[in-house]
Design a protein around this motif. Sequence first.
Motif, PDB file in Angstrom:
ATOM      1  N   ARG A 112       0.827  -1.208   0.000  1.00  0.00           N
ATOM      2  CA  ARG A 112       0.000   0.000   0.000  1.00  0.00           C
ATOM      3  C   ARG A 112       0.866   1.266   0.000  1.00  0.00           C
ATOM      4  O   ARG A 112       0.507   2.267  -0.632  1.00  0.00           O
ATOM      5  CB  ARG A 112      -0.977  -0.035   1.160  1.00  0.00           C
ATOM      6  CG  ARG A 112      -2.047  -1.127   0.926  1.00  0.00           C
ATOM      7  CD  ARG A 112      -3.023  -1.291   2.043  1.00  0.00           C
ATOM      8  NE  ARG A 112      -3.739  -0.041   2.272  1.00  0.00           N
ATOM      9  CZ  ARG A 112      -4.351   0.248   3.405  1.00  0.00           C
ATOM     10  NH1 ARG A 112      -4.325  -0.592   4.418  1.00  0.00           N
ATOM     11  NH2 ARG A 112      -4.991   1.387   3.535  1.00  0.00           N
ATOM     12  N   LYS A 113       1.996   1.246   0.688  1.00  0.00           N
ATOM     13  CA  LYS A 113       2.901   2.405   0.646  1.00  0.00           C
ATOM     14  C   LYS A 113       3.465   2.589  -0.765  1.00  0.00           C
ATOM     15  O   LYS A 113       3.534   3.713  -1.276  1.00  0.00           O
ATOM     16  CB  LYS A 113       4.044   2.232   1.645  1.00  0.00           C
ATOM     17  CG  LYS A 113       3.641   2.364   3.098  1.00  0.00           C
ATOM     18  CD  LYS A 113       4.842   2.118   4.005  1.00  0.00           C
ATOM     19  CE  LYS A 113       4.493   2.163   5.473  1.00  0.00           C
ATOM     20  NZ  LYS A 113       5.709   1.995   6.328  1.00  0.00           N
ATOM     21  N   THR A 164       5.640   9.088   0.550  1.00  0.00           N
ATOM     22  CA  THR A 164       4.483   8.991   1.442  1.00  0.00           C
ATOM     23  C   THR A 164       4.722   9.774   2.732  1.00  0.00           C
ATOM     24  O   THR A 164       3.766  10.219   3.359  1.00  0.00           O
ATOM     25  CB  THR A 164       4.126   7.522   1.759  1.00  0.00           C
ATOM     26  OG1 THR A 164       5.280   6.855   2.271  1.00  0.00           O
ATOM     27  CG2 THR A 164       3.607   6.811   0.507  1.00  0.00           C
ATOM     28  N   SER A 165       5.982   9.989   3.098  1.00  0.00           N
ATOM     29  CA  SER A 165       6.261  10.824   4.282  1.00  0.00           C
ATOM     30  C   SER A 165       5.834  12.266   4.031  1.00  0.00           C
ATOM     31  O   SER A 165       5.299  12.928   4.928  1.00  0.00           O
ATOM     32  CB  SER A 165       7.742  10.768   4.666  1.00  0.00           C
ATOM     33  OG  SER A 165       8.555  11.258   3.614  1.00  0.00           O
ATOM     34  N   GLY A 207       7.471   5.646   4.299  1.00  0.00           N
ATOM     35  CA  GLY A 207       8.009   4.362   3.867  1.00  0.00           C
ATOM     36  C   GLY A 207       7.770   4.069   2.405  1.00  0.00           C
ATOM     37  O   GLY A 207       8.252   3.065   1.891  1.00  0.00           O
ATOM     38  N   GLY A 208       7.072   4.953   1.693  1.00  0.00           N
ATOM     39  CA  GLY A 208       6.855   4.804   0.259  1.00  0.00           C
ATOM     40  C   GLY A 208       7.695   5.818  -0.495  1.00  0.00           C
ATOM     41  O   GLY A 208       7.674   7.005  -0.179  1.00  0.00           O
ATOM     42  N   VAL A 209       8.457   5.333  -1.473  1.00  0.00           N
ATOM     43  CA  VAL A 209       9.405   6.187  -2.198  1.00  0.00           C
ATOM     44  C   VAL A 209       9.245   5.989  -3.703  1.00  0.00           C
ATOM     45  O   VAL A 209       9.360   4.853  -4.188  1.00  0.00           O
ATOM     46  CB  VAL A 209      10.866   5.840  -1.796  1.00  0.00           C
ATOM     47  CG1 VAL A 209      11.865   6.716  -2.533  1.00  0.00           C
ATOM     48  CG2 VAL A 209      11.054   5.922  -0.292  1.00  0.00           C
ATOM     49  N   GLU A 260      11.654   4.334   4.951  1.00  0.00           N
ATOM     50  CA  GLU A 260      11.948   5.201   3.798  1.00  0.00           C
ATOM     51  C   GLU A 260      13.438   5.209   3.478  1.00  0.00           C
ATOM     52  O   GLU A 260      13.826   5.129   2.314  1.00  0.00           O
ATOM     53  CB  GLU A 260      11.459   6.616   4.096  1.00  0.00           C
ATOM     54  CG  GLU A 260      11.643   7.577   2.944  1.00  0.00           C
ATOM     55  CD  GLU A 260      11.081   8.954   3.256  1.00  0.00           C
ATOM     56  OE1 GLU A 260      11.859   9.932   3.217  1.00  0.00           O
ATOM     57  OE2 GLU A 260       9.862   9.056   3.543  1.00  0.00           O
ATOM     58  N   LYS A 261      14.273   5.299   4.499  1.00  0.00           N
ATOM     59  CA  LYS A 261      15.732   5.333   4.284  1.00  0.00           C
ATOM     60  C   LYS A 261      16.223   4.017   3.685  1.00  0.00           C
ATOM     61  O   LYS A 261      17.075   4.032   2.780  1.00  0.00           O
ATOM     62  CB  LYS A 261      16.460   5.636   5.592  1.00  0.00           C
ATOM     63  CG  LYS A 261      17.966   5.614   5.483  1.00  0.00           C
ATOM     64  CD  LYS A 261      18.572   6.952   5.777  1.00  0.00           C
ATOM     65  CE  LYS A 261      20.084   6.940   5.838  1.00  0.00           C
ATOM     66  NZ  LYS A 261      20.748   6.654   4.571  1.00  0.00           N
ATOM     67  N   CYS A 262      15.681   2.899   4.161  1.00  0.00           N
ATOM     68  CA  CYS A 262      16.066   1.598   3.594  1.00  0.00           C
ATOM     69  C   CYS A 262      15.723   1.545   2.108  1.00  0.00           C
ATOM     70  O   CYS A 262      16.514   1.047   1.296  1.00  0.00           O
ATOM     71  CB  CYS A 262      15.371   0.465   4.347  1.00  0.00           C
ATOM     72  SG  CYS A 262      15.915   0.263   6.057  1.00  0.00           S
TER      73      CYS A 262
END
Length: 169
Positions: free
Chosen positions: A94-95, A106-107, A130-132, A156-158
């Motif tokens: 979903r993200k 998403t952030s 967490g969505g990029v 998000e960073k991962c």
Amino acid sequence: MKKMFLTAGLLASVAAAQTTPAPAPAPIQLAPTTTVQHATLSLAAANRIAMLAVGNCAAQGYNVTATVVDRMGVTLSVARAENAGPHTVDASLRKAYTSASARNLTSAMAAGLAANPTLADIPGFLILAGGVPVRVNNAVVGAVGVGGAPSGLVDEKCATDAIRTVLGQ
């Protein structure tokens, strides 16, 4: 007698109108280009990004799921750490879908949710960090969603680090 003449004339007009063929409709004029082409993320790149995102979070001690979607939000690849919670699969999808659809982090969407709360009502959207989006030449070609770390910003960073590693950005 006048009545009969008018009625006969009216009937003749109606009969003539019924037997006269209607003019053919004008052909539809299409634009010179009737198809469009869009760049999209390859399966090979999606698999690498998903695995790297899970690995990036695992290096920090977090069990996550990473889902990579194409530019339309359709799943290309999913990688799930063995001990990631079952909820992380849906959350990561979903993200990723939200990021691909909105062409945004998403952030950033979560930060602006108070100003636009109806975003949370869109079916399939998950407005959590967490969505990029994955961009190539400034065009969104896909998106990554990561779920399972204790913070969406870690997710998000991962994802961001995995994208940079694969695409060299």
